[in-house]
Design a protein around this motif. Structure first.
Motif, PDB file in Angstrom:
ATOM      1  N   HIS A 259       0.839  -1.197   0.000  1.00  0.00           N
ATOM      2  CA  HIS A 259       0.000   0.000   0.000  1.00  0.00           C
ATOM      3  C   HIS A 259       0.875   1.248   0.000  1.00  0.00           C
ATOM      4  CE1 HIS A 259       0.435  -0.791   4.438  1.00  0.00           C
ATOM      5  NE2 HIS A 259       0.558   0.529   4.501  1.00  0.00           N
TER       6      HIS A 259
ATOM      7  N   GLU B 100       7.562   0.851   5.026  1.00  0.00           N
ATOM      8  CA  GLU B 100       6.978  -0.147   5.921  1.00  0.00           C
ATOM      9  C   GLU B 100       7.108  -1.500   5.241  1.00  0.00           C
ATOM     10  OE1 GLU B 100       2.744   0.366   6.483  1.00  0.00           O
ATOM     11  OE2 GLU B 100       2.618  -1.243   7.962  1.00  0.00           O
TER      12      GLU B 100
ATOM     13  N   HIS C  78       4.039   7.048   3.857  1.00  0.00           N
ATOM     14  CA  HIS C  78       4.968   5.934   3.663  1.00  0.00           C
ATOM     15  C   HIS C  78       4.539   5.046   2.505  1.00  0.00           C
ATOM     16  CE1 HIS C  78       2.051   4.051   6.596  1.00  0.00           C
ATOM     17  NE2 HIS C  78       2.242   2.988   5.844  1.00  0.00           N
TER      18      HIS C  78
ATOM     19  N   ALA D 124       0.609   5.038   1.754  1.00  0.00           N
ATOM     20  CA  ALA D 124      -0.159   5.640   2.843  1.00  0.00           C
ATOM     21  C   ALA D 124      -0.109   7.158   2.787  1.00  0.00           C
ATOM     22  CB  ALA D 124       0.358   5.150   4.192  1.00  0.00           C
TER      23      ALA D 124
ATOM     24  N   GLN E 184      -3.726   3.550   1.730  1.00  0.00           N
ATOM     25  CA  GLN E 184      -4.072   3.572   3.152  1.00  0.00           C
ATOM     26  C   GLN E 184      -4.193   5.036   3.572  1.00  0.00           C
ATOM     27  OE1 GLN E 184      -0.844   2.673   6.074  1.00  0.00           O
ATOM     28  NE2 GLN E 184      -2.157   0.958   6.630  1.00  0.00           N
TER      29      GLN E 184
END
Ligand code: CO
Length: 150
Positions: A22, A143, A93, A24, A69
């Motif tokens: 994802h 992440e 991120h 974010a 996200q």
């Protein structure tokens, strides 16, 4: 800055990201942000949850094979709260899908990368996640999300 050569054969494949899990975006108002995505792109969040450990409420929107996200801090004095205070809303991120997060962290540690999380913790969706310091990748927080082979 440290570069990982994608698809290189010098590492076991399980330590390398194989997909974007994802991207974010940190926002001040999750409902307002979701309204914007709904109105402009006709997308609905697949899930929405509070992740107390990170002091965020997060929603996941599916876009093709990946996800956006949307994050809103639940406390001003938290990583996302401070990020929005300092930078305003915006990209927060990029999350890489990995098969084996322990192996990925071990690899990064061996490369001397600064880790925010020395050990995986539980993130949204119950996944094992860990953050890598943004200084390692041109100011971009990374992440890792362990999802196995999806
Ligand atoms: Co994330």
């Amino acid at each position: 800055m440290r570069l990982v050569v994608m698809g290189a054969t010098r590492y076991a494949p399980d330590v390398l990201p194989y997909n974007i899990h994802h991207v974010a975006i940190a926002v001040e108002d999750l409902d307002a942000a979701l309204d914007g995505f709904r109105t402009l792109y006709n997308v609905e969040p697949l899930s929405r949850e509070i992740v107390a450990d990170q002091a965020v409420e997060e929603a996941m929107i599916a876009v093709g094979g990946s996800h956006i996200q949307i994050l809103q801090a639940t406390e001003a004095d938290s990583p996302v709260g401070r990020f929005v205070e300092r930078n305003g809303e915006g990209l927060h991120h990029i999350a890489f899908a990995v098969v084996d997060i322990d192996a990925a962290l071990e690899h990064l540690r061996a490369e001397g990368a600064r880790l925010i999380d020395e050990k995986p913790r539980t993130g949204g969706g119950g996944h094992k996640i860990a953050f890598v310091h943004p200084k390692e990748t041109a100011g971009t927080l990374i992440e890792l999300v362990e999802v196995g082979h999806e």
